[in-house]
Design a protein around this motif. Structure first.
Motif, PDB file in Angstrom:
ATOM      1  N   THR A  79      15.936  45.929  -6.478  1.00  0.00           N
ATOM      2  CA  THR A  79      14.787  46.553  -7.190  1.00  0.00           C
ATOM      3  C   THR A  79      15.384  47.407  -8.252  1.00  0.00           C
ATOM      4  O   THR A  79      14.731  47.821  -9.222  1.00  0.00           O
ATOM      5  N   GLN A  80      16.681  47.196  -8.790  1.00  0.00           N
ATOM      6  CA  GLN A  80      17.284  47.792 -10.003  1.00  0.00           C
ATOM      7  C   GLN A  80      17.435  46.697 -11.146  1.00  0.00           C
ATOM      8  O   GLN A  80      17.860  47.182 -12.177  1.00  0.00           O
ATOM      9  N   PHE A  81      16.979  45.530 -10.730  1.00  0.00           N
ATOM     10  CA  PHE A  81      16.960  44.700 -11.824  1.00  0.00           C
ATOM     11  C   PHE A  81      15.794  44.396 -12.562  1.00  0.00           C
ATOM     12  O   PHE A  81      14.780  43.850 -11.879  1.00  0.00           O
ATOM     13  N   ASP A  82      15.536  44.561 -13.855  1.00  0.00           N
ATOM     14  CA  ASP A  82      14.390  44.287 -14.629  1.00  0.00           C
ATOM     15  C   ASP A  82      14.232  43.112 -14.978  1.00  0.00           C
ATOM     16  O   ASP A  82      13.270  42.542 -15.321  1.00  0.00           O
ATOM     17  N   ASN A  83      15.421  42.355 -14.837  1.00  0.00           N
ATOM     18  CA  ASN A  83      15.500  40.956 -15.412  1.00  0.00           C
ATOM     19  C   ASN A  83      15.865  39.986 -14.219  1.00  0.00           C
ATOM     20  O   ASN A  83      17.128  40.197 -13.636  1.00  0.00           O
ATOM     21  N   GLN A  84      14.829  39.322 -13.557  1.00  0.00           N
ATOM     22  CA  GLN A  84      15.335  38.372 -12.233  1.00  0.00           C
ATOM     23  C   GLN A  84      16.535  37.614 -12.571  1.00  0.00           C
ATOM     24  O   GLN A  84      17.176  37.006 -11.666  1.00  0.00           O
ATOM     25  N   ASN A  85      16.448  36.942 -13.813  1.00  0.00           N
ATOM     26  CA  ASN A  85      17.482  35.873 -14.087  1.00  0.00           C
ATOM     27  C   ASN A  85      18.825  36.609 -13.948  1.00  0.00           C
ATOM     28  O   ASN A  85      19.844  36.075 -13.674  1.00  0.00           O
ATOM     29  N   LEU A  95      19.467  39.149 -11.983  1.00  0.00           N
ATOM     30  CA  LEU A  95      19.991  39.373 -10.665  1.00  0.00           C
ATOM     31  C   LEU A  95      20.453  38.038  -9.792  1.00  0.00           C
ATOM     32  O   LEU A  95      21.323  38.142  -9.294  1.00  0.00           O
ATOM     33  N   LEU A  96      19.783  36.940 -10.402  1.00  0.00           N
ATOM     34  CA  LEU A  96      20.294  35.637  -9.990  1.00  0.00           C
ATOM     35  C   LEU A  96      21.788  35.196 -10.127  1.00  0.00           C
ATOM     36  O   LEU A  96      22.480  34.629  -9.626  1.00  0.00           O
ATOM     37  N   LYS A  97      22.035  35.687 -11.510  1.00  0.00           N
ATOM     38  CA  LYS A  97      23.656  35.438 -12.073  1.00  0.00           C
ATOM     39  C   LYS A  97      24.500  36.406 -11.742  1.00  0.00           C
ATOM     40  O   LYS A  97      25.787  36.205 -12.004  1.00  0.00           O
ATOM     41  N   TYR A  98      23.930  37.323 -11.064  1.00  0.00           N
ATOM     42  CA  TYR A  98      24.944  38.478 -10.790  1.00  0.00           C
ATOM     43  C   TYR A  98      26.085  37.841  -9.779  1.00  0.00           C
ATOM     44  O   TYR A  98      25.832  37.239  -8.944  1.00  0.00           O
ATOM     45  N   PRO A  99      27.429  37.924 -10.296  1.00  0.00           N
ATOM     46  CA  PRO A  99      28.414  37.752  -9.294  1.00  0.00           C
ATOM     47  C   PRO A  99      28.405  37.944  -8.126  1.00  0.00           C
ATOM     48  O   PRO A  99      28.158  38.945  -7.727  1.00  0.00           O
ATOM     49  N   ARG A 100      28.867  37.147  -7.271  1.00  0.00           N
ATOM     50  CA  ARG A 100      28.860  37.427  -5.599  1.00  0.00           C
ATOM     51  C   ARG A 100      30.114  36.536  -5.112  1.00  0.00           C
ATOM     52  O   ARG A 100      30.327  35.514  -5.109  1.00  0.00           O
ATOM     53  N   THR A 101      31.072  37.744  -4.810  1.00  0.00           N
ATOM     54  CA  THR A 101      32.339  37.425  -4.492  1.00  0.00           C
ATOM     55  C   THR A 101      32.882  38.183  -3.276  1.00  0.00           C
ATOM     56  O   THR A 101      33.782  39.112  -3.267  1.00  0.00           O
ATOM     57  N   VAL A 102      32.014  38.277  -2.173  1.00  0.00           N
ATOM     58  CA  VAL A 102      32.089  39.033  -1.098  1.00  0.00           C
ATOM     59  C   VAL A 102      33.769  38.873  -0.296  1.00  0.00           C
ATOM     60  O   VAL A 102      34.157  39.790  -0.049  1.00  0.00           O
ATOM     61  N   ILE A 134      25.312  37.959 -22.359  1.00  0.00           N
ATOM     62  CA  ILE A 134      25.831  38.979 -21.566  1.00  0.00           C
ATOM     63  C   ILE A 134      25.698  40.314 -22.112  1.00  0.00           C
ATOM     64  O   ILE A 134      25.966  40.587 -23.151  1.00  0.00           O
ATOM     65  N   ARG A 135      24.903  41.303 -21.519  1.00  0.00           N
ATOM     66  CA  ARG A 135      24.741  42.658 -21.901  1.00  0.00           C
ATOM     67  C   ARG A 135      25.893  43.578 -21.341  1.00  0.00           C
ATOM     68  O   ARG A 135      26.239  43.662 -20.313  1.00  0.00           O
TER      69      ARG A 135
END
Length: 280
Positions: A60-66, A68-75, A271-272
């Motif tokens: 819900t804190q991503f105004d840009n869905q792209n 969100l999809l690209k956010y790094p996932r390194t669990v 990249i912002r």
């Protein structure tokens, strides 16, 4: 380290902490952990008898869905890092644990702190952020919660929310951790090309220049001079502003009795990046 993946597992852990009347430090994150995050955990471990972190990429804190999809996932890597610093538990909830009724945001009054800077350029971002932080604080009920000053506007909003809602938690702000080049550590840095990572060093350099200029010029004049500096770079300046630290309102003059901070948002390619620095 305990790995808690559901709200029920978290509840059992919190009951154990509460039954023994132990202090609990909490560090909420979206993962992709770096040394900036780990500095928060190290402080939490120093201050409290137990420490818990969370890893949740909050939709819900991503105004840009792209984005969100690209956010790094390194669990897996994140878990290893938390274990290495001695964290006691990590909460990795599913969306349903925090949004049981679907992706809706709570109505949280922010006293206008959400309308400037990031709030202006990322509509809805702070309502989403505040919603998930509030829900995590209510579920975990920590003694203290730790946030980095790199997201200084977020920190001020959380402080206001906790005070307004009378939540029994101490909010601890921690200094920005920078790479040796001066670039503020961010999960987004890993997405920078080598060329743009080198060029992004200019962001911190421009903040230092603003601090230097603030001794001789008005806030508006400092902003104008910094904006002109970006015309000769490959970085795209989204905003540069100087505000009163407490109110986050644009500074028109420098008052020796108040603190002022410069804030910046820049696109390095696609990249912002954001950064800030207390200049007075």
């Amino acid at each position: 380290m305990l790995i808690l993946k559901t709200r029920n597992e978290l509840f059992d852990f919190i009951q154990y902490i509460n039954a023994k009347n132990l202090s609990l430090g909490f560090v909420p994150t979206m993962g992709a952990l770096h040394d900036g995050h780990l500095s928060l955990f190290k402080r939490a471990i120093e201050d409290n008898q137990y420490t818990i972190g969370s890893i949740f990429i909050n939709p819900t804190q991503f105004d840009n869905q792209n984005d969100l999809l690209k956010y790094p996932r390194t669990v897996e890597d994140d878990i290893n890092k938390l274990e290495s610093v001695g964290c006691d538990a990590v909460y990795i909830p599913g969306v349903e644990d925090l949004y049981p009724n679907g992706l809706e945001c709570d109505t949280i009054a922010m006293n206008g702190l959400d309308l400037v800077m990031e709030g202006e350029f990322r509509p809805g971002h702070f309502q989403g952020m505040a919603t998930v932080v509030k829900r995590l604080l209510l579920q975990i009920n920590p003694t203290r919660a730790y946030f980095g000053e790199k997201d200084f506007q977020q920190l001020q909003i959380i402080r206001h929310m906790v005070c307004a809602l009378k939540l029994p938690v101490e909010i601890v702000g921690m200094p920005i951790i920078r790479e040796s080049s001066g670039l503020a550590m961010s999960s987004r840095n890993m997405r920078l090309t080598p060329d743009f990572k080198k060029k992004s060093i200019f962001i911190y350099q421009s903040l230092l220049k603003a601090k230097e200029l603030s001794s001789h010029y008005t806030p508006q004049k400092v902003v104008s001079k910094i904006e002109k500096m970006y015309l000769n770079t490959d970085l795209k300046l989204e905003y540069f502003t100087i505000v009163n630290e407490e109110t986050l309102l644009t500074a028109n003059t420098f008052d020796d009795c108040k603190n002022y901070r410069a804030f910046i948002a820049v696109f390095a390619g696609d990249i912002r990046l954001i950064d800030n620095l207390q200049i007075r």
